[in-house]
Design a protein around this motif. Structure first.
Motif, PDB file in Angstrom:
ATOM      1  N   ASN A   1      90.086  25.026 -23.552  1.00 54.93           N
ATOM      2  CA  ASN A   1      88.614  25.059 -23.050  1.00 54.93           C
ATOM      3  C   ASN A   1      87.802  25.527 -24.147  1.00 54.93           C
ATOM      4  O   ASN A   1      87.987  26.625 -24.952  1.00 54.93           O
ATOM      5  N   ALA A   2      86.949  24.630 -24.580  1.00 58.42           N
ATOM      6  CA  ALA A   2      86.007  24.826 -25.601  1.00 58.42           C
ATOM      7  C   ALA A   2      85.354  26.303 -25.777  1.00 58.42           C
ATOM      8  O   ALA A   2      84.935  26.701 -26.672  1.00 58.42           O
ATOM      9  N   ALA A   3      84.887  26.822 -24.317  1.00 55.11           N
ATOM     10  CA  ALA A   3      84.538  28.137 -24.357  1.00 55.11           C
ATOM     11  C   ALA A   3      85.127  29.192 -25.255  1.00 55.11           C
ATOM     12  O   ALA A   3      84.614  29.907 -25.858  1.00 55.11           O
TER      13      ALA A   3
ATOM     14  N   SER B   1      76.263  17.943 -23.473  1.00 52.67           N
ATOM     15  CA  SER B   1      77.484  17.383 -22.313  1.00 52.67           C
ATOM     16  C   SER B   1      77.163  16.333 -21.627  1.00 52.67           C
ATOM     17  O   SER B   1      76.391  15.644 -22.162  1.00 52.67           O
TER      18      SER B   1
ATOM     19  N   GLU C   1      83.536  23.704 -19.483  1.00 53.07           N
ATOM     20  CA  GLU C   1      83.663  24.368 -20.595  1.00 53.07           C
ATOM     21  C   GLU C   1      82.335  25.122 -20.825  1.00 53.07           C
ATOM     22  O   GLU C   1      82.295  26.426 -21.283  1.00 53.07           O
TER      23      GLU C   1
ATOM     24  N   PRO D   1      89.555  30.851 -20.255  1.00 54.81           N
ATOM     25  CA  PRO D   1      88.364  31.115 -20.967  1.00 54.81           C
ATOM     26  C   PRO D   1      87.864  32.626 -20.509  1.00 54.81           C
ATOM     27  O   PRO D   1      87.162  33.475 -21.433  1.00 54.81           O
TER      28      PRO D   1
ATOM     29  N   VAL E   1      80.772  19.605 -25.400  1.00 53.73           N
ATOM     30  CA  VAL E   1      81.557  20.332 -24.316  1.00 53.73           C
ATOM     31  C   VAL E   1      81.377  19.588 -23.011  1.00 53.73           C
ATOM     32  O   VAL E   1      80.451  18.814 -22.695  1.00 53.73           O
TER      33      VAL E   1
ATOM     34  N   MET F   1      91.358  17.764 -22.160  1.00 55.81           N
ATOM     35  CA  MET F   1      90.864  19.206 -22.430  1.00 55.81           C
ATOM     36  C   MET F   1      91.945  19.919 -23.139  1.00 55.81           C
ATOM     37  O   MET F   1      92.825  20.534 -22.491  1.00 55.81           O
TER      38      MET F   1
ATOM     39  N   CYS G   1      88.282  25.318 -14.405  1.00 55.15           N
ATOM     40  CA  CYS G   1      88.472  24.429 -15.453  1.00 55.15           C
ATOM     41  C   CYS G   1      89.812  23.865 -15.461  1.00 55.15           C
ATOM     42  O   CYS G   1      90.072  22.675 -16.080  1.00 55.15           O
TER      43      CYS G   1
END
Lengths: 367, 141
Positions: free
Chosen positions: A67-69, A115, A93, A257, A89, A64, A312
């Motif tokens: 964090n894609a969020a 996901s 995330e 995030p 994701v 990771m 996360c």
């Protein structure tokens, strides 16, 4: 029974092909996925519009880098995506993005979330030394059997929310013993079914539950119990033992995030000590760490993020002083969320606890 | 002779109820310990948990958050929000083994001078028993 799409392709290839299909058919205009940077194992999130650029995409790579969020929040903060985007994701995330969307820091409109049942990721320090490539075969074998892969991050091993709550499509990884040759994509929403229509493979019905998934859950619960009892903070002395070695880089808040404030309270002038401030404190204590405010920063951040923290693990990943930030935050957040009967990122419609209240509740804090 | 320990309490009192209740205790000449240092806020809902943290880390022995009784908030519902925030902070303290008893939330109306006196006296006694806040002697904060 949920709809499931069975593919005679490995999971990673299957997802990549699905993304290609979605882009080529014009059903989505962009794809957010992890992509290889080089051969050393470094990956980064890439927003892709050209199907050919998917060649180096590694949507399920167990790392990771961010964090894609947070990335999705940047993309959709001012307005929702004006063209449909598919984002691959991890469950945590996705949960973080749900929290951000609830806090008006992003929009889930026009998004298709892909996901997976997540077996955890490796620590960032393994990102570029090639070790992940060596571990990969072992990783897939372990989660295929419903075991926890060794060397993954402690918070990942202790994570019990590896099954995504609000994904449109869930790729089944845990319990898939043949992850290199076949895969199952669970289509959880009508949107997913419509977008996938016409893609290869056959759609049937099935359940994502499996003995391996249950076993994985049991093992994660045990890991969590161990980790939480191992990493504990007992009182002020404990806080100082743990956070005293913090170098004040604030990296944990930069990658968090949930820490989305543009002007952080702890970086604003309010928190700054002037000569008079030092003077007053020194008269009382006879000594003061310089700069002061480390414990205040961590406790303050805990009170700000704990209702939404998804555990996360990014904060631990980036900590140069090796403080197990994520474990402490995860543990505290869990007990905080429990008092409000809330689980961060589980339900899009459930308001964030501090934005709502019940008239009759919490009478034990009233004195 | 042992010096008597008088705790330092920071009180965040809401303008409409608790602060006025404290005024009433004053005009009624009620006697209570000189431990409370009052900060007037417009509403208990204005109190960010970070304010309480800061006070406790700077060496306050206790923090009192005073607001209108549920249903009586001048701004309709913000004392309910205050209650959630205090519950959150106390839980964070408990999880980390810190002394959550140093934080107190009390509803005191504008007509409850007597209750203001009682809350203050009780809280002072509790803190006397607990002793000084360990943050006061700590240098690595």
């Amino acid at each position: 029974m949920p709809k499931v799409l069975k593919l005679n392709k490995g999971a990673e290839e299957g997802v990549r092909e699905l993304l290609r299909f979605l882009l080529e058919s014009g059903r989505v205009k962009g794809v957010l996925t992890l992509s290889k940077l080089n051969k050393n194992g470094a990956v980064a999130y890439l927003l892709i519009t050209d199907p050919d650029a998917l060649e180096d995409a590694v949507p399920l790579f167990p790392l990771m880098p961010a964090n894609a969020a947070k990335l999705l929040s940047h993309l959709t903060l001012m307005e929702p995506a004006n063209e449909p985007i598919a984002a691959v994701v991890r469950p945590c995330e996705l949960r973080a993005f749900v929290e951000l969307a609830k806090r008006s820091q992003g929009s889930m409109e026009n998004m298709l979330f892909v996901s997976s049942t997540c077996g955890g990721v490796y620590p960032l320090e393994m990102a570029t030394d090639g070790r992940i490539a060596e571990e990969l075969a072992q990783y897939w074998e372990a989660i295929g059997k419903g075991d926890i892969a060794s060397e993954t991050r402690p918070v990942c091993k202790a994570c019990v929310h590896f099954l995504p709550y609000t994904a449109d499509i869930t790729v089944s990884l845990i319990g898939n013993k043949n992850v290199g040759k076949e895969c199952q994509l669970f289509l959880n929403t009508d949107k997913a079914e419509q977008l996938v229509a016409g893609f290869a493979g056959e759609v049937g019905e099935g359940s994502i539950e499996s003995p391996e998934l249950n076993q994985f859950h049991g093992k994660s619960e045990a890991e969590k119990e161990n980790l939480f009892s191992e990493v504990k903070v007992e009182g002020l002395k404990g806080l100082i033992d743990t956070f005293g070695r913090c170098i004040n880089c604030h990296g944990c808040s930069k990658v968090c995030p949930i820490c989305y404030c543009k002007l952080c309270f702890f970086e604003s002038e309010v928190g700054e000590y002037k000569a008079t401030g030092y003077d007053a404190e020194l008269r009382e204590r006879g000594g003061l760490r310089v700069p002061p405010g480390t414990i205040f920063y961590h406790l303050g951040r805990l009170t700000h993020v704990s209702v939404s923290c998804v555990g996360c693990g990014m904060c631990t990943d980036v900590c140069p002083a090796n403080i197990p930030v994520a474990t402490i935050f995860d543990k505290t957040s869990q007990s905080v969320q429990e008092i409000f009967g809330y689980l961060s990122g589980k339900d899009v419609t459930e308001p964030v606890p501090l934005t709502t209240f019940e008239k009759e509740e919490l009478s034990y804090v009233e004195e | 002779m042992d010096e008597h320990f008088t705790p330092n309490i920071v009180g965040f009192l809401c303008n409409w109820c608790s602060y006025t209740g404290a005024d009433l205790a004053g005009t009624a000449r009620l006697q209570y310990p000189p431990s409370l240092k009052v900060i007037r806020v417009m509403c208990s809902g204005r109190v960010d948990p970070v304010f309480i943290l800061k006070a406790l880390l700077m060496g306050a022995d206790g923090v009192l958050v005073g607001g209108c009784h549920p249903g009586d908030c001048h701004y309709q519902t913000n004392n309910y929000h205050a209650r959630r925030r205090v519950a959150l902070l106390k839980k964070v303290f408990e999880t980390l083994g810190l002394e959550s008893e140093r934080i107190r939330l009390s509803w005191i109306s504008a007509s409850e001078g007597e209750r203001f006196k009682r809350v203050n006296t009780e809280f002072t006694e509790r803190l006397e028993q607990k002793g000084p806040n360990p943050t006061k002697a700590e240098v690595f904060l």
